[in-house]
Design a protein around this motif. Structure first.
Motif, PDB file in Angstrom:
ATOM      1  N   LEU A  84       0.818  -1.217   0.000  1.00 35.80           N
ATOM      2  CA  LEU A  84       0.000   0.000   0.000  1.00 35.80           C
ATOM      3  C   LEU A  84       0.850   1.265   0.000  1.00 35.80           C
ATOM      4  O   LEU A  84       0.516   2.238  -0.668  1.00 35.80           O
ATOM      5  CB  LEU A  84      -0.928  -0.018   1.216  1.00 35.80           C
ATOM      6  N   ILE A  85       1.962   1.253   0.732  1.00 37.48           N
ATOM      7  CA  ILE A  85       2.779   2.468   0.823  1.00 37.48           C
ATOM      8  C   ILE A  85       3.844   2.549  -0.262  1.00 37.48           C
ATOM      9  O   ILE A  85       4.523   3.559  -0.371  1.00 37.48           O
ATOM     10  CB  ILE A  85       3.452   2.614   2.217  1.00 37.48           C
ATOM     11  N   TYR A  86       3.997   1.473  -1.069  1.00 35.22           N
ATOM     12  CA  TYR A  86       4.975   1.486  -2.150  1.00 35.22           C
ATOM     13  C   TYR A  86       4.748   2.713  -3.015  1.00 35.22           C
ATOM     14  O   TYR A  86       3.605   3.062  -3.257  1.00 35.22           O
ATOM     15  CB  TYR A  86       4.833   0.195  -2.984  1.00 35.22           C
ATOM     16  N   PRO A  87       5.720   3.435  -3.484  1.00 30.88           N
ATOM     17  CA  PRO A  87       7.163   3.201  -3.562  1.00 30.88           C
ATOM     18  C   PRO A  87       7.961   3.659  -2.338  1.00 30.88           C
ATOM     19  O   PRO A  87       9.169   3.539  -2.326  1.00 30.88           O
ATOM     20  CB  PRO A  87       7.568   4.022  -4.783  1.00 30.88           C
ATOM     21  N   ILE A  88       7.299   4.171  -1.309  1.00 29.71           N
ATOM     22  CA  ILE A  88       8.029   4.551  -0.093  1.00 29.71           C
ATOM     23  C   ILE A  88       8.481   3.268   0.595  1.00 29.71           C
ATOM     24  O   ILE A  88       7.683   2.362   0.819  1.00 29.71           O
ATOM     25  CB  ILE A  88       7.128   5.368   0.856  1.00 29.71           C
ATOM     26  N   MET A  89       9.763   3.189   0.906  1.00 28.56           N
ATOM     27  CA  MET A  89      10.290   1.988   1.539  1.00 28.56           C
ATOM     28  C   MET A  89      10.385   2.194   3.048  1.00 28.56           C
ATOM     29  O   MET A  89      10.993   3.160   3.505  1.00 28.56           O
ATOM     30  CB  MET A  89      11.679   1.642   0.985  1.00 28.56           C
ATOM     31  N   MET A 112       6.288  11.928   3.932  1.00 30.27           N
ATOM     32  CA  MET A 112       5.470  11.523   2.794  1.00 30.27           C
ATOM     33  C   MET A 112       4.368  10.553   3.234  1.00 30.27           C
ATOM     34  O   MET A 112       3.254  10.605   2.714  1.00 30.27           O
ATOM     35  CB  MET A 112       6.340  10.900   1.710  1.00 30.27           C
ATOM     36  N   LEU A 113       4.694   9.666   4.169  1.00 31.28           N
ATOM     37  CA  LEU A 113       3.700   8.714   4.659  1.00 31.28           C
ATOM     38  C   LEU A 113       2.582   9.415   5.417  1.00 31.28           C
ATOM     39  O   LEU A 113       1.416   9.067   5.263  1.00 31.28           O
ATOM     40  CB  LEU A 113       4.352   7.683   5.590  1.00 31.28           C
ATOM     41  N   ILE A 114       2.941  10.390   6.244  1.00 32.42           N
ATOM     42  CA  ILE A 114       1.933  11.085   7.046  1.00 32.42           C
ATOM     43  C   ILE A 114       1.122  12.031   6.168  1.00 32.42           C
ATOM     44  O   ILE A 114      -0.095  12.043   6.227  1.00 32.42           O
ATOM     45  CB  ILE A 114       2.592  11.829   8.231  1.00 32.42           C
ATOM     46  N   HIS A 119      -3.272  13.554   5.946  1.00 35.17           N
ATOM     47  CA  HIS A 119      -4.139  13.043   4.884  1.00 35.17           C
ATOM     48  C   HIS A 119      -3.745  11.625   4.463  1.00 35.17           C
ATOM     49  O   HIS A 119      -4.599  10.739   4.371  1.00 35.17           O
ATOM     50  CB  HIS A 119      -4.089  14.000   3.688  1.00 35.17           C
ATOM     51  N   ASN A 120      -2.456  11.397   4.191  1.00 41.36           N
ATOM     52  CA  ASN A 120      -1.998  10.090   3.696  1.00 41.36           C
ATOM     53  C   ASN A 120      -2.157   8.991   4.743  1.00 41.36           C
ATOM     54  O   ASN A 120      -2.611   7.892   4.425  1.00 41.36           O
ATOM     55  CB  ASN A 120      -0.545  10.167   3.233  1.00 41.36           C
ATOM     56  N   ILE A 121      -1.763   9.271   5.983  1.00 45.52           N
ATOM     57  CA  ILE A 121      -1.836   8.225   7.015  1.00 45.52           C
ATOM     58  C   ILE A 121      -3.297   7.892   7.325  1.00 45.52           C
ATOM     59  O   ILE A 121      -3.628   6.734   7.576  1.00 45.52           O
ATOM     60  CB  ILE A 121      -1.027   8.595   8.291  1.00 45.52           C
ATOM     61  N   ASN A 122      -4.184   8.880   7.267  1.00 44.45           N
ATOM     62  CA  ASN A 122      -5.610   8.605   7.476  1.00 44.45           C
ATOM     63  C   ASN A 122      -6.158   7.722   6.367  1.00 44.45           C
ATOM     64  O   ASN A 122      -6.940   6.801   6.619  1.00 44.45           O
ATOM     65  CB  ASN A 122      -6.412   9.908   7.561  1.00 44.45           C
ATOM     66  N   PHE A 123      -5.719   7.973   5.131  1.00 45.62           N
ATOM     67  CA  PHE A 123      -6.146   7.162   3.994  1.00 45.62           C
ATOM     68  C   PHE A 123      -5.650   5.718   4.153  1.00 45.62           C
ATOM     69  O   PHE A 123      -6.408   4.768   3.975  1.00 45.62           O
ATOM     70  CB  PHE A 123      -5.635   7.774   2.688  1.00 45.62           C
ATOM     71  N   ILE A 124      -4.364   5.567   4.520  1.00 44.03           N
ATOM     72  CA  ILE A 124      -3.788   4.231   4.743  1.00 44.03           C
ATOM     73  C   ILE A 124      -4.567   3.508   5.837  1.00 44.03           C
ATOM     74  O   ILE A 124      -4.911   2.332   5.709  1.00 44.03           O
ATOM     75  CB  ILE A 124      -2.286   4.342   5.103  1.00 44.03           C
TER      76      ILE A 124
END
Length: 140
Positions: A84-89, A112-114, A119-124
């Motif tokens: 799900l978080i790809y391309p972030i390693m 980038m993850l947050i 917004h991003n971490i809530n979506f994840i």
């Protein structure tokens, strides 16, 4: 895996899923539409979904006039979060007591993850909760 809440799809989402499946022959497990369309495809269907040199992705983006993103489903929550978080390693992903922790290598990938305003971490979080019984996903 226990039965989670039933997901209801709008007519648009059902249409997106049927177009995607008919063009790629890959089975869609879930579809989430916001500013982009996220297709979660069954395990081992990623190659079919992408197509030769991304041809399916490009064709579907042109048809739907939206960016699309593909994620391969996995029964293992750690592997699914990694997909799900790809391309972030991530350096490491651990699941303990219903909380998934993502450990990052550097501040940039953590940011980038947050994402802006979380917004991003809530979506994840929302995506992971659709398939697994977890309290939350955290970036550590």
């Amino acid at each position: 895996m226990s039965k989670l809440a039933r997901i209801r799809y709008s007519a648009d989402v059902i249409q997106y899923i049927s177009i995607f499946e008919s063009l790629t022959a890959a089975k869609v497990k879930d579809c989430i539409v916001n500013e982009q369309i996220l297709f979660i495809v069954n395990e081992n269907d990623m190659g079919k979904a992408i197509g030769k040199q991304g041809s399916n992705v490009k064709r579907i983006e042109n048809m739907m006039k939206k960016k699309i993103r593909l994620v391969e489903f996995n029964d293992n929550i750690v592997q699914f979060v990694q997909n799900l978080i790809y391309p972030i390693m991530a350096k490491e992903i651990k699941e303990e007591n219903g909380i998934v922790n993502i450990y990052c290598n550097d501040v940039k990938s953590k940011g980038m993850l947050i994402g802006r305003d979380r917004h991003n971490i809530n979506f994840i979080n929302n995506v992971v909760k659709r398939f697994f019984k977890v309290e939350e996903v955290k970036v550590a």
